[in-house]
Design a protein around this motif. Structure first.
Motif, PDB file in Angstrom:
ATOM      1  N   LEU A 135     -48.841  46.500  71.635  1.00 39.70           N
ATOM      2  CA  LEU A 135     -49.166  47.875  71.996  1.00 39.70           C
ATOM      3  C   LEU A 135     -48.982  48.819  70.815  1.00 39.70           C
ATOM      4  CD1 LEU A 135     -47.618  48.007  75.568  1.00 39.70           C
ATOM      5  CD2 LEU A 135     -50.053  48.057  74.991  1.00 39.70           C
ATOM      6  N   ALA A 136     -47.953  48.596  70.017  1.00 38.49           N
ATOM      7  CA  ALA A 136     -47.732  49.453  68.849  1.00 38.49           C
ATOM      8  C   ALA A 136     -48.907  49.386  67.895  1.00 38.49           C
ATOM      9  CB  ALA A 136     -46.439  49.047  68.142  1.00 38.49           C
ATOM     10  N   ARG A 137     -49.500  48.205  67.751  1.00 39.63           N
ATOM     11  CA  ARG A 137     -50.667  48.054  66.876  1.00 39.63           C
ATOM     12  C   ARG A 137     -51.880  48.779  67.430  1.00 39.63           C
ATOM     13  NH1 ARG A 137     -50.076  43.312  63.368  1.00 39.63           N
ATOM     14  NH2 ARG A 137     -47.949  42.537  63.597  1.00 39.63           N
ATOM     15  N   LEU A 138     -51.860  49.055  68.740  1.00 38.53           N
ATOM     16  CA  LEU A 138     -52.979  49.735  69.395  1.00 38.53           C
ATOM     17  C   LEU A 138     -52.700  51.213  69.629  1.00 38.53           C
ATOM     18  CD1 LEU A 138     -53.798  46.917  71.968  1.00 38.53           C
ATOM     19  CD2 LEU A 138     -55.205  47.561  69.993  1.00 38.53           C
ATOM     20  N   GLY A 139     -51.641  51.739  69.007  1.00 38.60           N
ATOM     21  CA  GLY A 139     -51.370  53.167  69.088  1.00 38.60           C
ATOM     22  C   GLY A 139     -50.411  53.598  70.175  1.00 38.60           C
ATOM     23  N   VAL A 140     -49.735  52.644  70.809  1.00 36.43           N
ATOM     24  CA  VAL A 140     -48.808  52.965  71.900  1.00 36.43           C
ATOM     25  C   VAL A 140     -47.378  52.737  71.421  1.00 36.43           C
ATOM     26  CG1 VAL A 140     -48.058  52.387  74.236  1.00 36.43           C
ATOM     27  CG2 VAL A 140     -50.501  52.366  73.660  1.00 36.43           C
ATOM     28  N   ASP A 141     -46.599  53.814  71.369  1.00 30.27           N
ATOM     29  CA  ASP A 141     -45.203  53.731  70.949  1.00 30.27           C
ATOM     30  C   ASP A 141     -44.309  53.606  72.169  1.00 30.27           C
ATOM     31  OD1 ASP A 141     -45.840  54.015  68.224  1.00 30.27           O
ATOM     32  OD2 ASP A 141     -45.963  56.191  68.451  1.00 30.27           O
ATOM     33  N   ASN A 142     -43.600  52.505  72.273  1.00 35.98           N
ATOM     34  CA  ASN A 142     -42.720  52.244  73.402  1.00 35.98           C
ATOM     35  C   ASN A 142     -41.513  53.183  73.360  1.00 35.98           C
ATOM     36  OD1 ASN A 142     -41.126  51.187  75.419  1.00 35.98           O
ATOM     37  ND2 ASN A 142     -40.731  49.239  74.393  1.00 35.98           N
ATOM     38  N   ALA A 143     -41.336  53.971  74.389  1.00 38.77           N
ATOM     39  CA  ALA A 143     -40.240  54.935  74.436  1.00 38.77           C
ATOM     40  C   ALA A 143     -38.873  54.260  74.437  1.00 38.77           C
ATOM     41  CB  ALA A 143     -40.381  55.828  75.673  1.00 38.77           C
ATOM     42  N   TYR A 144     -38.826  52.979  74.796  1.00 41.97           N
ATOM     43  CA  TYR A 144     -37.542  52.279  74.903  1.00 41.97           C
ATOM     44  C   TYR A 144     -37.401  51.189  73.845  1.00 41.97           C
ATOM     45  CZ  TYR A 144     -37.125  54.898  79.173  1.00 41.97           C
ATOM     46  OH  TYR A 144     -37.038  55.941  80.062  1.00 41.97           O
ATOM     47  N   VAL A 170     -47.965  52.283  80.897  1.00 40.90           N
ATOM     48  CA  VAL A 170     -48.782  51.076  80.803  1.00 40.90           C
ATOM     49  C   VAL A 170     -48.303  50.097  81.867  1.00 40.90           C
ATOM     50  CG1 VAL A 170     -49.500  49.151  79.338  1.00 40.90           C
ATOM     51  CG2 VAL A 170     -49.136  51.418  78.329  1.00 40.90           C
ATOM     52  N   LEU A 171     -49.213  49.693  82.767  1.00 46.39           N
ATOM     53  CA  LEU A 171     -48.858  48.848  83.907  1.00 46.39           C
ATOM     54  C   LEU A 171     -49.603  47.511  83.819  1.00 46.39           C
ATOM     55  CD1 LEU A 171     -49.077  51.534  86.748  1.00 46.39           C
ATOM     56  CD2 LEU A 171     -47.018  50.719  85.569  1.00 46.39           C
ATOM     57  N   PRO A 172     -48.909  46.435  83.428  1.00 45.93           N
ATOM     58  CA  PRO A 172     -49.559  45.117  83.402  1.00 45.93           C
ATOM     59  C   PRO A 172     -49.607  44.496  84.793  1.00 45.93           C
ATOM     60  CG  PRO A 172     -47.308  44.941  82.609  1.00 45.93           C
ATOM     61  CD  PRO A 172     -47.550  46.405  82.894  1.00 45.93           C
ATOM     62  N   ASP A 173     -50.480  43.507  84.972  1.00 39.71           N
ATOM     63  CA  ASP A 173     -50.574  42.851  86.279  1.00 39.71           C
ATOM     64  C   ASP A 173     -49.745  41.567  86.353  1.00 39.71           C
ATOM     65  OD1 ASP A 173     -52.098  41.075  84.794  1.00 39.71           O
ATOM     66  OD2 ASP A 173     -53.989  41.533  85.809  1.00 39.71           O
ATOM     67  N   GLU A 174     -48.877  41.347  85.375  1.00 40.62           N
ATOM     68  CA  GLU A 174     -47.863  40.305  85.447  1.00 40.62           C
ATOM     69  C   GLU A 174     -46.755  40.639  84.451  1.00 40.62           C
ATOM     70  OE1 GLU A 174     -48.775  36.576  82.801  1.00 40.62           O
ATOM     71  OE2 GLU A 174     -50.474  36.836  84.149  1.00 40.62           O
ATOM     72  N   PRO A 175     -45.504  40.248  84.707  1.00 37.02           N
ATOM     73  CA  PRO A 175     -45.049  39.393  85.803  1.00 37.02           C
ATOM     74  C   PRO A 175     -45.085  40.062  87.186  1.00 37.02           C
ATOM     75  CG  PRO A 175     -43.186  40.184  84.540  1.00 37.02           C
ATOM     76  CD  PRO A 175     -44.408  40.599  83.785  1.00 37.02           C
ATOM     77  N   TYR A 176     -44.906  41.403  87.233  1.00 39.87           N
ATOM     78  CA  TYR A 176     -45.122  42.098  88.497  1.00 39.87           C
ATOM     79  C   TYR A 176     -46.595  42.493  88.563  1.00 39.87           C
ATOM     80  CZ  TYR A 176     -44.564  45.339  92.391  1.00 39.87           C
ATOM     81  OH  TYR A 176     -44.673  45.969  93.605  1.00 39.87           O
ATOM     82  N   ARG A 177     -47.216  42.302  89.711  1.00 41.96           N
ATOM     83  CA  ARG A 177     -48.635  42.604  89.830  1.00 41.96           C
ATOM     84  C   ARG A 177     -48.829  44.075  90.178  1.00 41.96           C
ATOM     85  NH1 ARG A 177     -53.084  39.622  89.922  1.00 41.96           N
ATOM     86  NH2 ARG A 177     -51.909  37.687  90.033  1.00 41.96           N
ATOM     87  N   PHE A 178     -48.741  44.923  89.150  1.00 43.41           N
ATOM     88  CA  PHE A 178     -49.018  46.341  89.373  1.00 43.41           C
ATOM     89  C   PHE A 178     -50.487  46.523  89.719  1.00 43.41           C
ATOM     90  CE2 PHE A 178     -45.143  46.801  86.800  1.00 43.41           C
ATOM     91  CZ  PHE A 178     -44.463  47.728  87.570  1.00 43.41           C
ATOM     92  N   ALA A 226     -45.132  55.895  75.399  1.00 43.90           N
ATOM     93  CA  ALA A 226     -45.314  55.303  76.729  1.00 43.90           C
ATOM     94  C   ALA A 226     -44.099  54.493  77.153  1.00 43.90           C
ATOM     95  CB  ALA A 226     -46.555  54.402  76.729  1.00 43.90           C
ATOM     96  N   ALA A 227     -44.012  54.297  78.447  1.00 45.48           N
ATOM     97  CA  ALA A 227     -43.119  53.291  79.018  1.00 45.48           C
ATOM     98  C   ALA A 227     -43.992  52.163  79.548  1.00 45.48           C
ATOM     99  CB  ALA A 227     -42.270  53.879  80.135  1.00 45.48           C
ATOM    100  N   VAL A 228     -43.437  50.952  79.515  1.00 45.67           N
ATOM    101  CA  VAL A 228     -44.196  49.771  79.941  1.00 45.67           C
ATOM    102  C   VAL A 228     -43.383  49.027  80.999  1.00 45.67           C
ATOM    103  CG1 VAL A 228     -45.501  47.751  79.187  1.00 45.67           C
ATOM    104  CG2 VAL A 228     -45.051  49.616  77.562  1.00 45.67           C
TER     105      VAL A 228
END
Length: 241
Positions: free
Chosen positions: A153-162, A186-194, A131-133
């Motif tokens: 995220l890595a502990r939850l099965g998500v490997d960061n592509a970067y 993966v789109l968090p709602d902070e710091p940018y409110r995706f 994933a990208a975050v």
């Protein structure tokens, strides 16, 4: 003891554990709700004169969130400053104990034990997804190497592509993100409110996990429920595939 916090995560940690200790916090310190302390400006532009006037016994800060010149000005005025460094979950647990127990003289709180127990139950056998975050758009910025959120995220099965990028928060053009062979965004709602619309708009071919930024990036009492909250959001995104 009188404590000023320059970090929202640490503000919440102290306020939940011993609310009477805090006398000052930043304008961004939004948890717990209704926190009644003197506001001393932002994390990057605190009013050092106001902090000094509060006569704190301790100021708690973070090497990434706060600027070295501001911390130096506080030390020059005779204020004790404790600076944390958090790049992974294990480090967060260590630093929280250092702040609360050694820095503030408190008994180790129950919520910290609960947080460690919750994350110890996360299965290492989770299916892996690349994933990208993104953390910002205009320009697009993503999590890179050596980040606390990336470790969660890595502990939850998500490997960061970067994760191997030389920068911790690189700028990556949107067309490059869409061509990176991702399984998920993966789109968090902070710091940018995706918002929910950002995924289909920017990444039309990818499932998007809209996650709580507080649970992804804050290290404090939210860690006790973060594994469950983030895991649920990722499972919803898995069903989109």
């Amino acid at each position: 003891m009188r404590v000023v916090s320059l970090v929202p995560s640490l503000t919440e940690a102290v306020a939940v554990t011993a609310p009477g200790l805090l006398v000052g916090a930043t304008d961004w310190c939004s948890h717990p709700a209704g926190l009644d302390v003197v506001r001393i400006g932002g994390t990057k532009n605190p009013d050092t004169a106001r902090i000094i006037a509060l006569a704190p016994d301790l100021v708690i800060a973070n090497e990434e969130e706060n600027r070295a010149p501001d911390l130096a000005a506080l030390r020059a005025a005779g204020v004790e400053v404790l600076v944390t460094e958090v790049r992974a979950l294990d480090g967060a647990f260590r630093e929280l104990e250092r702040v609360l127990v050694r820095g503030c003289g408190l008994v180790r709180p129950k919520w910290l034990d609960e947080a460690e127990a919750a994350w110890s139950r996360v299965s290492a056998d989770s299916p892996r997804r690349r994933a990208a975050v993104p953390i910002w758009r205009r320009p697009w910025m993503v999590l890179g190497r050596d980040t606390f959120a990336g470790d969660l995220l890595a502990r939850l099965g998500v490997d960061n592509a970067y994760v191997s990028h030389e920068e911790r928060y690189p700028r990556v053009p949107l067309d490059e993100l869409n061509a990176a062979g991702l399984d998920l965004v993966v789109l968090p709602d902070e710091p940018y409110r995706f918002a929910a619309s950002d995924g289909p708009e920017a990444f039309p071919e990818l499932p998007a996990a809209l996650v709580s930024g507080r649970h992804l990036t804050w290290y404090g009492p939210s860690l006790a429920e973060a594994a469950g909250v983030l895991g649920a959001a990722l499972r919803v995104a898995r069903r989109q595939t």
